[in-house]
Motif scaffolding. Structure first.
Motif, mmCIF file in Angstrom:
data_model
loop_
_atom_site.group_PDB
_atom_site.id
_atom_site.type_symbol
_atom_site.label_atom_id
_atom_site.label_comp_id
_atom_site.label_asym_id
_atom_site.label_seq_id
_atom_site.Cartn_x
_atom_site.Cartn_y
_atom_site.Cartn_z
ATOM 1 N N MET A 53 -57.499 -0.911 59.011
ATOM 2 C CA MET A 53 -57.192 -2.117 59.772
ATOM 3 C C MET A 53 -56.269 -1.752 60.932
ATOM 4 O O MET A 53 -55.210 -1.155 60.726
ATOM 5 N N ARG A 54 -56.683 -2.115 62.136
ATOM 6 C CA ARG A 54 -55.858 -1.864 63.326
ATOM 7 C C ARG A 54 -55.434 -3.205 63.925
ATOM 8 O O ARG A 54 -56.261 -4.104 64.107
ATOM 9 N N LEU A 55 -54.161 -3.323 64.243
ATOM 10 C CA LEU A 55 -53.620 -4.566 64.783
ATOM 11 C C LEU A 55 -54.141 -4.787 66.200
ATOM 12 O O LEU A 55 -54.008 -3.920 67.066
ATOM 13 N N THR A 56 -54.738 -5.951 66.447
ATOM 14 C CA THR A 56 -55.246 -6.290 67.778
ATOM 15 C C THR A 56 -54.602 -7.551 68.345
ATOM 16 O O THR A 56 -54.573 -7.729 69.563
ATOM 17 N N VAL A 80 -55.864 -11.721 59.504
ATOM 18 C CA VAL A 80 -56.160 -12.157 60.877
ATOM 19 C C VAL A 80 -55.603 -11.117 61.843
ATOM 20 O O VAL A 80 -54.780 -10.274 61.481
ATOM 21 N N GLY A 81 -56.071 -11.194 63.101
ATOM 22 C CA GLY A 81 -55.497 -10.386 64.171
ATOM 23 C C GLY A 81 -55.713 -8.900 64.040
ATOM 24 O O GLY A 81 -54.831 -8.118 64.409
ATOM 25 N N TYR A 82 -56.859 -8.483 63.536
ATOM 26 C CA TYR A 82 -57.104 -7.056 63.311
ATOM 27 C C TYR A 82 -58.562 -6.722 63.612
ATOM 28 O O TYR A 82 -59.425 -7.597 63.759
ATOM 29 N N THR A 83 -58.809 -5.418 63.697
ATOM 30 C CA THR A 83 -60.163 -4.901 63.703
ATOM 31 C C THR A 83 -60.182 -3.664 62.818
ATOM 32 O O THR A 83 -59.132 -3.021 62.620
ATOM 33 N N VAL A 84 -61.333 -3.332 62.265
ATOM 34 C CA VAL A 84 -61.446 -2.172 61.384
ATOM 35 C C VAL A 84 -62.005 -1.007 62.181
ATOM 36 O O VAL A 84 -63.096 -1.094 62.757
ATOM 37 N N VAL A 85 -61.248 0.083 62.228
ATOM 38 C CA VAL A 85 -61.641 1.294 62.946
ATOM 39 C C VAL A 85 -61.507 2.475 61.992
ATOM 40 O O VAL A 85 -60.419 2.733 61.467
ATOM 41 N N ASP A 86 -62.612 3.185 61.768
ATOM 42 C CA ASP A 86 -62.617 4.365 60.878
ATOM 43 C C ASP A 86 -62.041 4.028 59.499
ATOM 44 O O ASP A 86 -61.259 4.790 58.924
ATOM 45 N N GLY A 87 -62.420 2.865 58.985
ATOM 46 C CA GLY A 87 -61.986 2.492 57.652
ATOM 47 C C GLY A 87 -60.545 2.052 57.552
ATOM 48 O O GLY A 87 -59.994 2.001 56.439
ATOM 49 N N GLY A 93 -45.649 3.585 47.308
ATOM 50 C CA GLY A 93 -46.025 4.968 47.572
ATOM 51 C C GLY A 93 -46.777 5.625 46.433
ATOM 52 O O GLY A 93 -47.691 6.420 46.657
ATOM 53 N N LEU A 94 -46.410 5.290 45.191
ATOM 54 C CA LEU A 94 -47.018 5.951 44.049
ATOM 55 C C LEU A 94 -48.343 5.321 43.623
ATOM 56 O O LEU A 94 -49.297 6.040 43.298
ATOM 57 N N ASN A 95 -48.402 4.010 43.632
ATOM 58 C CA ASN A 95 -49.541 3.326 43.003
ATOM 59 C C ASN A 95 -50.550 2.744 43.978
ATOM 60 O O ASN A 95 -51.675 2.445 43.575
ATOM 61 N N TRP A 96 -50.168 2.544 45.242
ATOM 62 C CA TRP A 96 -51.022 1.782 46.155
ATOM 63 C C TRP A 96 -51.311 2.550 47.449
ATOM 64 O O TRP A 96 -51.212 2.001 48.545
ATOM 65 N N SER A 97 -51.693 3.806 47.311
ATOM 66 C CA SER A 97 -51.988 4.617 48.497
ATOM 67 C C SER A 97 -53.203 4.083 49.252
ATOM 68 O O SER A 97 -53.268 4.184 50.484
ATOM 69 N N GLY A 98 -54.169 3.509 48.535
ATOM 70 C CA GLY A 98 -55.340 2.942 49.202
ATOM 71 C C GLY A 98 -54.958 1.776 50.097
ATOM 72 O O GLY A 98 -55.472 1.625 51.212
ATOM 73 N N LEU A 99 -54.037 0.928 49.633
ATOM 74 C CA LEU A 99 -53.549 -0.183 50.435
ATOM 75 C C LEU A 99 -52.808 0.323 51.662
ATOM 76 O O LEU A 99 -53.004 -0.179 52.777
ATOM 77 N N MET A 100 -51.953 1.318 51.476
ATOM 78 C CA MET A 100 -51.187 1.844 52.603
ATOM 79 C C MET A 100 -52.094 2.496 53.637
ATOM 80 O O MET A 100 -51.871 2.375 54.845
ATOM 81 N N HIS A 101 -53.125 3.191 53.176
ATOM 82 C CA HIS A 101 -54.048 3.837 54.107
ATOM 83 C C HIS A 101 -54.836 2.801 54.904
ATOM 84 O O HIS A 101 -55.005 2.941 56.126
ATOM 85 N N TYR A 102 -55.283 1.750 54.239
ATOM 86 C CA TYR A 102 -56.137 0.765 54.900
ATOM 87 C C TYR A 102 -55.339 -0.169 55.811
ATOM 88 O O TYR A 102 -55.813 -0.565 56.885
ATOM 89 N N THR A 103 -54.119 -0.533 55.423
ATOM 90 C CA THR A 103 -53.367 -1.555 56.162
ATOM 91 C C THR A 103 -52.088 -1.007 56.794
ATOM 92 O O THR A 103 -51.185 -1.782 57.133
ATOM 93 N N GLY A 104 -52.002 0.303 56.962
ATOM 94 C CA GLY A 104 -50.753 0.903 57.429
ATOM 95 C C GLY A 104 -50.235 0.340 58.738
ATOM 96 O O GLY A 104 -49.029 0.119 58.899
ATOM 97 N N SER A 105 -51.112 0.079 59.700
ATOM 98 C CA SER A 105 -50.656 -0.391 61.015
ATOM 99 C C SER A 105 -50.511 -1.905 61.079
ATOM 100 O O SER A 105 -50.093 -2.431 62.109
#
Length: 391
Positions: A142-145, A133-140, A56-68
């Motif tokens: 990663m969305r699970l597909t 694997v198993g994803y697509t990028v939508v609005d910056g 939560g503190l150091n890797w907000s970019g990772l959480m935003h990009y790969t949250g789902s």
């Protein structure tokens, strides 16, 4: 995680033997090694909480990009595995003498199985970072597909087999080392520790064979740049650098060579040493009368307890640092994954979390050693109704 997985399996098998046969010594072994398991499990919870704060503190970019995707597998680990595991562990701890012996046995098997489910989901998240694997990028983002592709990711499945076998090796060397310590001191519980020693040695040899098999298989799916750096092939490194610049734009895509090579060398070297110790110990077990006073063998087993940890550390250095500069390989760099922090804040966070982890490791090692030295509790009369033990 490794010791928790291994000890959970060992304790479940020991309690199964005690429940079926009514063996008092196997029940005492269950309770003694189970106490060490609970200590390590509790420290694992604290470690997990620290890691959650770090995300939560150091890797907000990772959480935003790969949250789902990344976040979803960690959520499943918490909801489906951790909560179930901790609930049944509580039933196991406080169920001695209260639950039917078969119901009590079932609780520890649920604990052991959910521990492996928990490890699997963690490695699914890590596998997604190694081989997305198993994803697509939508609005910056990663969305699970394709959940099937994520759960069947070779980077996760092979790592799961590798870690699962390594967990048994870690537990085996701990059992062997603690037992050898007491046998060397000629404590009163000689038969108890001789049996525990046989269990430990019996785990290490097949465990190391499986570890080696899965470890070799992972080299077949290793990222090209990581493999080239590990092998020290300058021409291949330059070729991969050119390819990645052409694909992802200007940048330095070469991971730090020294830790990658060190990790890749330490891991197989220590595995070879452990395999030699395991083979020798396995042979010596067939001559109990001859080796009963062989103190050098006991000292060797005691000294070997840290070796699986060091080997696993080398393997994780190769796996994780070799992925740099990517957090999600080919998709998200370490710089992009970081929170918007100043260099000073990063340093404070790094040293703060490092100090916490060091403190947890020291406390865990001290508590394990303290309880291991104390030995098992007094013999019990029956494996069905026994007094409650405070953990």
């Amino acid at each position: 995680m490794a010791l928790t997985l291994g000890l959970a399996t060992v304790v479940a098998v020991m309690q199964t033997r005690a429940t079926i046969s009514g063996s008092a010594i196997h029940l005492r072994m269950t309770r003694f090694w189970g106490r060490l398991y609970v200590i390590n499990y509790a420290m694992g919870i604290v470690t997990g909480l620290v890691m959650e704060f770090q995300f939560g503190l150091n890797w907000s970019g990772l959480m935003h990009y790969t949250g789902s995707t990344f976040g979803a597998s960690l959520a499943m680990e918490t909801l489906l595995a951790f909560f179930l595991e901790s609930t049944f562990l509580g039933l196991w701890i406080f169920g001695w003498g209260r639950l039917n012996r078969w119901a009590h046995l079932a609780t520890i098997w649920v604990v052991a199985l959910t521990a492996y489910v928990s490890a699997y989901f963690i490695l699914v998240a890590n596998g997604l970072m190694q081989n997305p694997v198993g994803y697509t990028v939508v609005d910056g983002e990663m969305r699970l597909t394709d959940p099937g592709a994520v759960f069947a990711n070779p980077a996760a499945l092979q790592a799961f087999g590798h870690v699962g076998a390594a967990a048994l090796v870690v537990a085996g060397f701990l059992l062997a080392g603690v037992s050898a310590y007491h046998l060397r001191r000629r404590t009163a519980e000689q038969e108890f520790y001789r049996r525990s020693l046989r269990v430990g040695v019996g785990l290490t040899l097949p465990g190391l064979v499986v570890v080696t098999g899965f470890g070799g298989a992972q080299f077949g799916i290793m990222q090209g740049m990581k493999g080239a750096v590990f092998e020290g092939d300058a021409a291949q490194v330059a070729r991969f650098q050119e390819m990645m610049v052409a694909t992802y734009g200007p940048g330095d895509y070469v991971p730090p060579a020294e830790p990658v090579r060190a990790g890749g060398i330490v891991m197989p070297a220590l595995c070879a040493v452990m395999l030699l110790i395991s083979v020798v110990s396995f042979v010596l077990m067939f001559f109990p009368a001859a080796v009963r006073g062989l103190r050098a063998w006991h000292v060797l087993l005691i000294a070997a307890v840290p070796l699986p940890y060091l080997a696993m550390l080398g393997g994780w250095v190769l796996r994780e640092i070799g992925r740099q500069p990517w957090v999600v390989y080919g998709r998200l760099t370490t710089a992009e994954a970081l929170s918007d922090l100043t260099p000073g804040q990063v340093r404070v966070s790094f040293f703060g979390f490092s100090a916490l982890f060091v403190a947890i490791v020291v406390i865990n090692a001290w508590m394990l050693a303290r309880h291991a030295r104390r030995g098992p509790e007094e013999p019990v009369v029956t494996p069905v109704a026994v007094p409650v033990v405070s953990y």
